[in-house]
Design an enzyme around this catalytic site. Structure first.
Site, PDB file in Angstrom:
ATOM      1  N   ARG A 148       0.856  -1.193   0.000  1.00  0.00           N
ATOM      2  CA  ARG A 148       0.000   0.000   0.000  1.00  0.00           C
ATOM      3  C   ARG A 148       0.886   1.235   0.000  1.00  0.00           C
ATOM      4  O   ARG A 148       1.833   1.306   0.786  1.00  0.00           O
ATOM      5  CB  ARG A 148      -0.881   0.003   1.260  1.00  0.00           C
ATOM      6  CG  ARG A 148      -1.831   1.162   1.313  1.00  0.00           C
ATOM      7  CD  ARG A 148      -2.571   1.210   2.640  1.00  0.00           C
ATOM      8  NE  ARG A 148      -1.947   2.125   3.570  1.00  0.00           N
ATOM      9  CZ  ARG A 148      -2.492   2.515   4.728  1.00  0.00           C
ATOM     10  NH1 ARG A 148      -3.672   2.061   5.094  1.00  0.00           N
ATOM     11  NH2 ARG A 148      -1.864   3.355   5.517  1.00  0.00           N
ATOM     12  N   TYR A 162      -0.818  13.373   6.224  1.00  0.00           N
ATOM     13  CA  TYR A 162      -1.817  12.351   5.968  1.00  0.00           C
ATOM     14  C   TYR A 162      -1.196  11.105   5.327  1.00  0.00           C
ATOM     15  O   TYR A 162      -0.543  11.201   4.296  1.00  0.00           O
ATOM     16  CB  TYR A 162      -2.903  12.913   5.048  1.00  0.00           C
ATOM     17  CG  TYR A 162      -3.686  11.861   4.334  1.00  0.00           C
ATOM     18  CD1 TYR A 162      -4.576  11.064   5.039  1.00  0.00           C
ATOM     19  CD2 TYR A 162      -3.523  11.646   2.972  1.00  0.00           C
ATOM     20  CE1 TYR A 162      -5.290  10.082   4.400  1.00  0.00           C
ATOM     21  CE2 TYR A 162      -4.236  10.658   2.329  1.00  0.00           C
ATOM     22  CZ  TYR A 162      -5.117   9.882   3.041  1.00  0.00           C
ATOM     23  OH  TYR A 162      -5.816   8.904   2.416  1.00  0.00           O
ATOM     24  N   ASP A 211      -4.893   3.792  -0.200  1.00  0.00           N
ATOM     25  CA  ASP A 211      -6.034   3.894   0.723  1.00  0.00           C
ATOM     26  C   ASP A 211      -6.486   5.352   0.793  1.00  0.00           C
ATOM     27  O   ASP A 211      -5.722   6.223   1.217  1.00  0.00           O
ATOM     28  CB  ASP A 211      -5.583   3.396   2.108  1.00  0.00           C
ATOM     29  CG  ASP A 211      -6.710   3.326   3.121  1.00  0.00           C
ATOM     30  OD1 ASP A 211      -7.823   3.785   2.805  1.00  0.00           O
ATOM     31  OD2 ASP A 211      -6.470   2.812   4.234  1.00  0.00           O
ATOM     32  N   HIS A 213      -9.004   6.430   2.660  1.00  0.00           N
ATOM     33  CA  HIS A 213      -9.515   6.707   4.008  1.00  0.00           C
ATOM     34  C   HIS A 213     -10.831   7.489   3.975  1.00  0.00           C
ATOM     35  O   HIS A 213     -11.024   8.417   4.773  1.00  0.00           O
ATOM     36  CB  HIS A 213      -8.478   7.469   4.841  1.00  0.00           C
ATOM     37  CG  HIS A 213      -7.381   6.598   5.367  1.00  0.00           C
ATOM     38  ND1 HIS A 213      -6.097   6.675   4.924  1.00  0.00           N
ATOM     39  CD2 HIS A 213      -7.382   5.628   6.305  1.00  0.00           C
ATOM     40  CE1 HIS A 213      -5.345   5.793   5.563  1.00  0.00           C
ATOM     41  NE2 HIS A 213      -6.100   5.140   6.400  1.00  0.00           N
ATOM     42  N   GLU A 237      -8.634   1.624  -2.040  1.00  0.00           N
ATOM     43  CA  GLU A 237      -9.290   1.284  -0.769  1.00  0.00           C
ATOM     44  C   GLU A 237     -10.104   2.448  -0.222  1.00  0.00           C
ATOM     45  O   GLU A 237      -9.644   3.591  -0.211  1.00  0.00           O
ATOM     46  CB  GLU A 237      -8.202   0.889   0.235  1.00  0.00           C
ATOM     47  CG  GLU A 237      -8.739   0.575   1.610  1.00  0.00           C
ATOM     48  CD  GLU A 237      -7.621   0.206   2.585  1.00  0.00           C
ATOM     49  OE1 GLU A 237      -6.566  -0.274   2.139  1.00  0.00           O
ATOM     50  OE2 GLU A 237      -7.814   0.431   3.779  1.00  0.00           O
ATOM     51  N   GLU A 263     -13.652  -1.469   6.251  1.00  0.00           N
ATOM     52  CA  GLU A 263     -13.164  -1.408   7.631  1.00  0.00           C
ATOM     53  C   GLU A 263     -14.083  -0.586   8.523  1.00  0.00           C
ATOM     54  O   GLU A 263     -13.971  -0.659   9.747  1.00  0.00           O
ATOM     55  CB  GLU A 263     -11.712  -0.920   7.696  1.00  0.00           C
ATOM     56  CG  GLU A 263     -11.491   0.479   7.196  1.00  0.00           C
ATOM     57  CD  GLU A 263     -10.031   0.910   7.247  1.00  0.00           C
ATOM     58  OE1 GLU A 263      -9.254   0.418   6.432  1.00  0.00           O
ATOM     59  OE2 GLU A 263      -9.696   1.734   8.114  1.00  0.00           O
ATOM     60  N   ARG A 284     -13.278  -5.646   3.155  1.00  0.00           N
ATOM     61  CA  ARG A 284     -12.166  -5.633   4.123  1.00  0.00           C
ATOM     62  C   ARG A 284     -12.626  -5.206   5.512  1.00  0.00           C
ATOM     63  O   ARG A 284     -12.120  -4.244   6.095  1.00  0.00           O
ATOM     64  CB  ARG A 284     -10.987  -4.803   3.631  1.00  0.00           C
ATOM     65  CG  ARG A 284     -11.282  -3.536   2.870  1.00  0.00           C
ATOM     66  CD  ARG A 284     -10.015  -2.814   2.487  1.00  0.00           C
ATOM     67  NE  ARG A 284      -9.350  -2.237   3.624  1.00  0.00           N
ATOM     68  CZ  ARG A 284      -8.298  -2.768   4.237  1.00  0.00           C
ATOM     69  NH1 ARG A 284      -7.755  -3.875   3.841  1.00  0.00           N
ATOM     70  NH2 ARG A 284      -7.770  -2.153   5.279  1.00  0.00           N
ATOM     71  N   GLU A 340      -3.766  -7.524   5.180  1.00  0.00           N
ATOM     72  CA  GLU A 340      -2.957  -6.402   5.699  1.00  0.00           C
ATOM     73  C   GLU A 340      -2.229  -6.847   6.970  1.00  0.00           C
ATOM     74  O   GLU A 340      -2.792  -7.578   7.792  1.00  0.00           O
ATOM     75  CB  GLU A 340      -3.880  -5.223   6.023  1.00  0.00           C
ATOM     76  CG  GLU A 340      -3.149  -4.000   6.540  1.00  0.00           C
ATOM     77  CD  GLU A 340      -4.107  -2.850   6.872  1.00  0.00           C
ATOM     78  OE1 GLU A 340      -5.307  -3.100   7.079  1.00  0.00           O
ATOM     79  OE2 GLU A 340      -3.634  -1.705   6.917  1.00  0.00           O
ATOM     80  N   TRP A 403     -12.257  11.907   8.737  1.00  0.00           N
ATOM     81  CA  TRP A 403     -10.945  11.441   9.169  1.00  0.00           C
ATOM     82  C   TRP A 403     -10.117  11.083   7.968  1.00  0.00           C
ATOM     83  O   TRP A 403      -9.209  11.152   7.523  1.00  0.00           O
ATOM     84  CB  TRP A 403     -11.066  10.219  10.059  1.00  0.00           C
ATOM     85  CG  TRP A 403      -9.801   9.915  10.757  1.00  0.00           C
ATOM     86  CD1 TRP A 403      -9.421  10.381  11.959  1.00  0.00           C
ATOM     87  CD2 TRP A 403      -8.725   9.068  10.315  1.00  0.00           C
ATOM     88  NE1 TRP A 403      -8.185   9.897  12.297  1.00  0.00           N
ATOM     89  CE2 TRP A 403      -7.733   9.087  11.300  1.00  0.00           C
ATOM     90  CE3 TRP A 403      -8.498   8.309   9.156  1.00  0.00           C
ATOM     91  CZ2 TRP A 403      -6.538   8.376  11.186  1.00  0.00           C
ATOM     92  CZ3 TRP A 403      -7.319   7.595   9.038  1.00  0.00           C
ATOM     93  CH2 TRP A 403      -6.347   7.628  10.052  1.00  0.00           C
TER      94      TRP A 403
HETATM   95  C1  GCO Z   1      -5.926   0.636   7.288  1.00  0.00           C
HETATM   96  C2  GCO Z   1      -6.581   1.740   8.051  1.00  0.00           C
HETATM   97  C3  GCO Z   1      -5.576   2.468   8.836  1.00  0.00           C
HETATM   98  C4  GCO Z   1      -6.218   3.502   9.763  1.00  0.00           C
HETATM   99  C5  GCO Z   1      -6.415   3.076  11.169  1.00  0.00           C
HETATM  100  C6  GCO Z   1      -7.315   4.015  11.919  1.00  0.00           C
HETATM  101  O1  GCO Z   1      -6.302   0.417   6.161  1.00  0.00           O
HETATM  102  O2  GCO Z   1      -5.054   0.007   7.860  1.00  0.00           O
HETATM  103  O3  GCO Z   1      -7.283   2.592   7.199  1.00  0.00           O
HETATM  104  O4  GCO Z   1      -4.718   3.068   7.899  1.00  0.00           O
HETATM  105  O5  GCO Z   1      -5.356   4.575   9.851  1.00  0.00           O
HETATM  106  O6  GCO Z   1      -6.882   1.767  11.223  1.00  0.00           O
HETATM  107  O7  GCO Z   1      -7.499   3.562  13.201  1.00  0.00           O
HETATM  108 MG    MG Z   2      -7.809   1.560   5.387  1.00  0.00          MG
END
Ligand code: GCO
Ligand code: MG
Length: 403
Positions: A148, A162, A211, A213, A237, A263, A284, A340, A403
């Site tokens: 990643r 970030y 990712d 986020h 992601e 997630e 995921r 991961e 976030w």
């Molecule tokens: C991932 C998550 C992490 C997050 C974390 C937040 O894909 O592993 O997005 O990057 O930063 O889990 O608590």
């Molecule tokens: Mg993530």
């Protein structure tokens, strides 16, 4: 029949906070689970201690599915990160006990190995494309085949890093949360440039992905996924917020970049539309946040006929017990995609022993009965809980961003 005699919660901070759950039975066995919810640790800990443990004493530890149904549906209050994390902690402990009673590793109880090891990925990041490339090469040397990649978004007034490595800002910080300043426009320029650089300089066999986020609007996400198409990502992601499930349709209309999400889904119901409409390619969820192995194996089974693969969440903010659960399920699940992982610091490994091992790009678990993890309670007590938060994100004008 093995009656539950005790349910105990240990909150420990060997570098970061972990919420560990110990379930004991009248045949002298115990199992450990993990109910860590990053930045909100005491919420699932209290839920277990005050509300769930009293319900469990005297129940048959062997009846994992019934206990899962009882806690997740029988309580009226359903779903959500706090409840599903608490249930996950108990669920993992019960699978650990079941394995110990049977003398078998959990993957064997689930149906046995479908593969020898679980393809693993780790994270590379940097302040500029060259630094990311250097970090990708380091991971390739360690054997990773999937990586990643994240890049700091810089520009006038932006603050924070970030997506860049822990020491530069992603880790939970003690005290009040740190605020990062982030803007979508420079981000949307930086990510395609990063992939252009990496794809021109790295061997084509290495699988790369990114990712988001959950930071983009649907049309921004569609633009990014389309612009990244020439670089053949393993997946993109969490392009959208969890509330925008139906907006994955919009991204799909514009691109063949594979998509991953999950997630921030906390049970199988939240996963349904994106799976059954084939709007994503990888689901995921976090086994430590979505109710444990019992819920995760159903999510995997729902995904299988829709050609959606699993890629369970596995960052450092969930402990080695959840990572072990991930790999037990990965070894069994026919539609497994990728796993991961992180390398835990020694301090964490002293408190929580065992767990998956990384070799040549793949993760393995031992044949030890149960999950193959244990907790040194005396060591855990040496690291008392410390309140900590993840950073938060604001725009240049001062307003809150996701976030
Ligand atoms: C991932 C998550 C992490 C997050 C974390 C937040 O894909 O592993 O997005 O990057 O930063 O889990 O608590
Ligand atoms: Mg993530």
């Amino acid at each position: 029949m093995a009656k539950i005699t005790d349910v105990k919660v240990v909150v420990t901070c060997p570098g970061r906070n972990y919420v560990l759950v110990k379930v004991e039975t009248d045949d002298g066995l115990y199992g450990w689970g993990d109910a860590t919810l990053n930045g909100r640790e005491l919420a699932p800990a209290t839920l277990i201690e005050e509300h769930l443990a009293p319900l469990l004493i005297g129940m048959d530890a062997d009846r994992i599915e019934d206990i899962h149904q009882y806690l997740s549906r029988g309580s009226y209050w359903r779903g959500g990160p706090i409840q599903m994390t608490a249930i996950a902690g108990i669920d993992l402990a019960l699978w650990d006990i079941k394995g110990k009673r049977a003398g078998l590793p959990v993957y064997s109880l689930l149906g046995g190995k479908s593969r020898e090891g679980a393809l693993a990925y780790s994270h590379a990041s940097g302040r500029d494309p060259q630094e990311v490339e250097d970090n990708v090469r380091k991971l390739m040397e360690r054997g990773f085949k999937v990586i990643r990649v994240q890049i700091a978004v810089s520009g006038a007034g932006l603050r924070g890093t970030y997506g860049v490595a822990v020491e530069q800002g992603l880790k939970e910080v003690e005290g009040l949360p740190k605020a990062e300043i982030w803007e979508p426009a420079p981000y949307l320029r930086a990510v395609p440039r990063l992939f252009e650089h990496l794809r021109s300089n790295l061997p084509e066999e290495i699988e790369l992905f990114h990712d988001v986020h959950e930071r983009l609007t649907p049309i921004e996400a569609a633009r990014l996924a389309r612009e990244l198409e020439p670089y053949h990502l393993f997946f993109l992601e969490d392009a959208l917020r969890p509330e925008h499930q139906e907006s994955f349709r919009l991204i799909r209309q514009h691109t063949t970049t594979p998509l991953a999400m999950g997630e921030l889904y906390f049970n199988k119901y939240e996963c349904l539309p994106v799976i059954t409409e084939q709007l994503i390619d990888f689901i995921r969820c976090d086994l430590g946040h979505c109710g444990g192995i019992s819920e995760g194996r159903k999510i995997a089974a729902i995904a299988e006929p829709f050609a959606v693969k699993t890629a369970w969440h596995g960052p450092g903010d969930i402990g080695p017990i959840v990572h072990a659960a991930n790999v037990h399920l990965d070894l069994f699940v026919p539609n497994f995609g990728v796993q991961e992982m992180v390398f835990f610091p020694d301090q964490v490994r002293e408190v929580i022993t065992g767990g998956p091992e990384f070799r040549d790009g793949y993760l393995h678990v031992s044949d030890a009965p149960g999950l193959g993890t244990d907790v040194d309670e005396a060591k855990a007590a040496q690291y008392p809980y410390r309140r900590a938060y993840l950073p938060t994100t604001r725009r240049l004008d001062g307003s809150v961003h996701d976030w």
